[in-house]
Design a protein around this motif. Structure first.
Motif: not given
Length: 135
Positions: A116-133
């Motif tokens: 969030k503090s690096s201004q990642s978009s919500p879509d990026y966050y969701y996709g990146s977290l999903s791939r990490a999981v």
């Protein structure tokens, strides 16, 4: 630096997949006094970066103490593999290092503030977290 070389073709690395355990089965193991392994991963919030005496007071330690008491089971072990400043991308890169060869019964993930503090978009966050999981 002498061993760096360019290669024309690289096969993608595929991390082993592990069967997903039901939370109800993990709870049953805790109730039965069996060994249960939990890994807490994430960023500084999970690592306990600003917590006084983090080795005694970070989230994973508190979780272990509460679960051991709640289930009267000292065979519940919680390990923290978290790094201050980590983002969801880092969890993907570190997955093999943090989980390779381990077979935890349960994993908790608490990460997102640095995305969030690096201004990642919500879509990026969701996709990146999903791939990490998934990893």
């Amino acid at each position: 630096m002498r061993n760096i070389k360019l290669v024309s073709k690289v096969e993608p690395y595929v991390m082993k997949s592990y069967p997903v355990k039901k939370v109800s089965d993990v709870i049953a193991r805790m109730k039965a006094g069996k060994k249960v392994s939990i890994i807490c991963t994430g960023d500084s919030i999970t690592a306990g970066t600003s917590v006084k005496d983090a080795d005694l007071n970070r989230y994973g330690v508190k979780l272990q103490n509460k679960l051991r008491k709640a289930f009267n089971n000292n065979n519940i072990n919680v390990e923290t593999v978290a790094v201050g400043g980590a983002r969801t991308f880092d969890l993907r890169v570190w997955a093999e290092r943090d989980f390779g060869g381990k077979k935890p019964d349960l994993v908790t993930v608490m990460i997102g503030y640095n995305d969030k503090s690096s201004q990642s978009s919500p879509d990026y966050y969701y996709g990146s977290l999903s791939r990490a999981v998934d990893r």
